[in-house]
Design an enzyme around this catalytic site. Sequence first.
Site, mmCIF file in Angstrom:
data_model
loop_
_atom_site.group_PDB
_atom_site.id
_atom_site.type_symbol
_atom_site.label_atom_id
_atom_site.label_comp_id
_atom_site.label_asym_id
_atom_site.label_seq_id
_atom_site.Cartn_x
_atom_site.Cartn_y
_atom_site.Cartn_z
ATOM 1 N N LYS A 13 -20.128 -37.746 -10.942
ATOM 2 C CA LYS A 13 -21.200 -37.253 -10.055
ATOM 3 C C LYS A 13 -22.022 -36.168 -10.763
ATOM 4 C CE LYS A 13 -18.165 -36.074 -6.841
ATOM 5 N NZ LYS A 13 -16.899 -36.496 -7.476
ATOM 6 N N ARG A 88 -17.841 -34.724 2.356
ATOM 7 C CA ARG A 88 -16.630 -35.427 1.942
ATOM 8 C C ARG A 88 -15.591 -35.498 3.043
ATOM 9 N NH1 ARG A 88 -16.244 -32.434 -3.378
ATOM 10 N NH2 ARG A 88 -14.233 -33.253 -3.896
ATOM 11 N N ARG A 127 -11.842 -33.114 -19.445
ATOM 12 C CA ARG A 127 -13.162 -32.495 -19.183
ATOM 13 C C ARG A 127 -13.187 -31.044 -19.670
ATOM 14 N NH1 ARG A 127 -15.513 -32.720 -13.354
ATOM 15 N NH2 ARG A 127 -13.399 -32.033 -12.858
ATOM 16 N N ARG A 155 -11.464 -26.502 -16.012
ATOM 17 C CA ARG A 155 -11.380 -26.077 -14.611
ATOM 18 C C ARG A 155 -9.924 -25.902 -14.169
ATOM 19 N NH1 ARG A 155 -15.481 -29.907 -11.324
ATOM 20 N NH2 ARG A 155 -13.679 -30.001 -9.942
ATOM 21 N N ARG A 166 -6.212 -34.204 -5.311
ATOM 22 C CA ARG A 166 -7.646 -34.434 -5.049
ATOM 23 C C ARG A 166 -7.930 -35.917 -4.808
ATOM 24 N NH1 ARG A 166 -9.756 -31.689 -10.293
ATOM 25 N NH2 ARG A 166 -11.762 -32.632 -9.762
HETATM 26 P P1 AP5 Z 1 -17.933 -35.344 -13.921
HETATM 27 O O1 AP5 Z 1 -19.353 -35.796 -14.039
HETATM 28 O O2 AP5 Z 1 -17.652 -33.894 -14.078
HETATM 29 O O3 AP5 Z 1 -17.283 -35.943 -12.582
HETATM 30 P P2 AP5 Z 1 -17.436 -35.502 -11.053
HETATM 31 O O4 AP5 Z 1 -17.529 -36.759 -10.246
HETATM 32 O O5 AP5 Z 1 -18.518 -34.496 -10.901
HETATM 33 O O6 AP5 Z 1 -15.985 -34.897 -10.845
HETATM 34 P P3 AP5 Z 1 -15.521 -33.565 -10.125
HETATM 35 O O7 AP5 Z 1 -14.132 -33.301 -10.600
HETATM 36 O O8 AP5 Z 1 -16.540 -32.478 -10.258
HETATM 37 O O9 AP5 Z 1 -15.491 -34.067 -8.652
HETATM 38 P P4 AP5 Z 1 -14.720 -33.450 -7.466
HETATM 39 O O10 AP5 Z 1 -15.341 -34.138 -6.323
HETATM 40 O O11 AP5 Z 1 -13.249 -33.553 -7.572
HETATM 41 O O12 AP5 Z 1 -14.999 -31.881 -7.647
HETATM 42 P P5 AP5 Z 1 -16.007 -30.875 -6.941
HETATM 43 O O13 AP5 Z 1 -16.466 -29.906 -7.941
HETATM 44 O O14 AP5 Z 1 -16.991 -31.595 -6.105
HETATM 45 O O15 AP5 Z 1 -17.086 -36.181 -15.008
HETATM 46 C C1 AP5 Z 1 -15.699 -35.955 -15.147
HETATM 47 C C2 AP5 Z 1 -15.312 -36.159 -16.618
HETATM 48 O O16 AP5 Z 1 -15.514 -37.532 -16.968
HETATM 49 C C3 AP5 Z 1 -16.175 -35.349 -17.605
HETATM 50 O O17 AP5 Z 1 -15.365 -34.907 -18.662
HETATM 51 C C4 AP5 Z 1 -17.235 -36.335 -18.082
HETATM 52 O O18 AP5 Z 1 -17.676 -36.034 -19.405
HETATM 53 C C5 AP5 Z 1 -16.462 -37.654 -18.040
HETATM 54 N N1 AP5 Z 1 -17.330 -38.781 -17.703
HETATM 55 C C6 AP5 Z 1 -18.372 -38.800 -16.826
HETATM 56 N N2 AP5 Z 1 -18.933 -40.022 -16.786
HETATM 57 C C7 AP5 Z 1 -18.218 -40.786 -17.658
HETATM 58 C C8 AP5 Z 1 -18.312 -42.155 -18.058
HETATM 59 N N3 AP5 Z 1 -19.261 -42.992 -17.557
HETATM 60 N N4 AP5 Z 1 -17.397 -42.615 -18.959
HETATM 61 C C9 AP5 Z 1 -16.432 -41.790 -19.483
HETATM 62 N N5 AP5 Z 1 -16.318 -40.485 -19.141
HETATM 63 C C10 AP5 Z 1 -17.193 -40.004 -18.239
HETATM 64 O O19 AP5 Z 1 -15.008 -30.129 -5.929
HETATM 65 C C11 AP5 Z 1 -13.980 -29.307 -6.425
HETATM 66 C C12 AP5 Z 1 -13.193 -28.717 -5.262
HETATM 67 O O20 AP5 Z 1 -14.065 -27.906 -4.453
HETATM 68 C C13 AP5 Z 1 -12.590 -29.738 -4.267
HETATM 69 O O21 AP5 Z 1 -11.348 -30.233 -4.699
HETATM 70 C C14 AP5 Z 1 -12.472 -28.861 -3.007
HETATM 71 O O22 AP5 Z 1 -11.387 -27.972 -3.097
HETATM 72 C C15 AP5 Z 1 -13.758 -28.050 -3.069
HETATM 73 N N6 AP5 Z 1 -14.894 -28.710 -2.401
HETATM 74 C C16 AP5 Z 1 -16.061 -29.108 -2.994
HETATM 75 N N7 AP5 Z 1 -16.867 -29.682 -2.080
HETATM 76 C C17 AP5 Z 1 -16.191 -29.672 -0.915
HETATM 77 C C18 AP5 Z 1 -16.494 -30.153 0.384
HETATM 78 N N8 AP5 Z 1 -17.652 -30.784 0.647
HETATM 79 N N9 AP5 Z 1 -15.569 -29.976 1.363
HETATM 80 C C19 AP5 Z 1 -14.403 -29.341 1.125
HETATM 81 N N10 AP5 Z 1 -14.051 -28.871 -0.088
HETATM 82 C C20 AP5 Z 1 -14.943 -29.035 -1.095
HETATM 83 MG MG MG Z 2 -18.557 -32.489 -10.330
#
Ligand code: AP5
Ligand code: MG
Length: 213
Positions: A13, A88, A127, A155, A166
Site C-alpha cells: 500500500k 480497516r 522492510r 519498524r 497483524r
Molecule cells: P509496503 O508498501 O510498506 O506495504 P504496506 O501494505 O504499506 O504494509 P504495512 O505494513 O505498512 O501495512 P499495515 O497495514 O500492516 O501497516 P500500517 O502502517 O497501515 O511494503 C512492504 C514491504 O514489501 C516493503 O519492504 C516493500 O519494499 C516490499 N514490497 C512492496 N511491494 C512489493 C512487490 N510488489 N514485490 C516485492 N516486495 C514488495 O499500520 C500499522 C499499525 O498501525 C496497525 O497494525 C495498527 O496497530 C495501527 N493502525 C493503522 N491504521 C489503523 C486503523 N485504521 N485502525 C486501527 N489501527 C490502525
Molecule cells: Mg504501509
Amino acid sequence: MRMILVGPPGAGKGTQAARLIDTYRIPHISSGDMLRAAVKDATALGLEADRFMKAGQLVPDAVVIGMILERIRKPDCEQGFMLDGFPRTRPQAQALDAALTAAKVTLDAVVLLEVPDQLIVDRITGRRSDPDTGTIYHLVFSPPPLELLPRLVHRKDDTVEAVTTRLAKYHSETAPIIPFYADKQILRRVDGVGEPDIVTTRVIAALDAVLVP
Ligand code: AP5
Ligand code: MG
C-alpha cells in the site's frame, strides 16, 4: 479522485501510494504513518496508540476515526485523497461513509491489493524505511543504496510475532469491509504480486477504468 488502498500488511500500500500520488496529485493519507508520527512526538494519541501497534493489534476505532475524519476535512483534500490503512474495520468504513455522505461527496474507488499470506512475512521482515524521506525499501526486493543503510529503520511491529497478529487481524477485522465496497460497485481487485512497477501499471489501469467508465 477519492480512493482507498486496502490490503494485508506488506501488500505494498505504502509503496504503491508513493508512486501514485504524482499521477493523481492528491494527498496520501496513511493512518499508520500518522500514528507513528504521533508515537514519535509522544502526543497523548501516540502514547495510547503505541502499545496496540507494537503488539500488532488495531488501535481503537474511536481514536483512528477522529484522526482521519479531521484530516480529510483539511483544504488539501477538497479535490480528493488516497487513504492507506483506513478504514480497516466495519465501524471505520461506516463512519467514513457517513462523513462523506454528510459532505455530499462520494468515493471513486477502493483498490484491494491482493497478496497471499505466505509472501507477507518475507516482505515485512525485510522492510527498511528511510526516516528522512519516507522511502520504503526491502533488503532483497527493493535494495537500498548501501550508503543509506545506517540510517534506515526497521519498524517495531515488523517482527514475525507482530506480523502474525497483524495478518490475523486483517482477516478477522479488515477483510469484512471488502463486501461493503463490492456492494457499492467501487471495489477493484489488483494482483499485488510481481515487480512494484508492474503492480503500479495494474493499479493505474484499474483506476483509469473508474475515471473513464
Ligand atoms: P509496503 O508498501 O510498506 O506495504 P504496506 O501494505 O504499506 O504494509 P504495512 O505494513 O505498512 O501495512 P499495515 O497495514 O500492516 O501497516 P500500517 O502502517 O497501515 O511494503 C512492504 C514491504 O514489501 C516493503 O519492504 C516493500 O519494499 C516490499 N514490497 C512492496 N511491494 C512489493 C512487490 N510488489 N514485490 C516485492 N516486495 C514488495 O499500520 C500499522 C499499525 O498501525 C496497525 O497494525 C495498527 O496497530 C495501527 N493502525 C493503522 N491504521 C489503523 C486503523 N485504521 N485502525 C486501527 N489501527 C490502525
Ligand atoms: Mg504501509
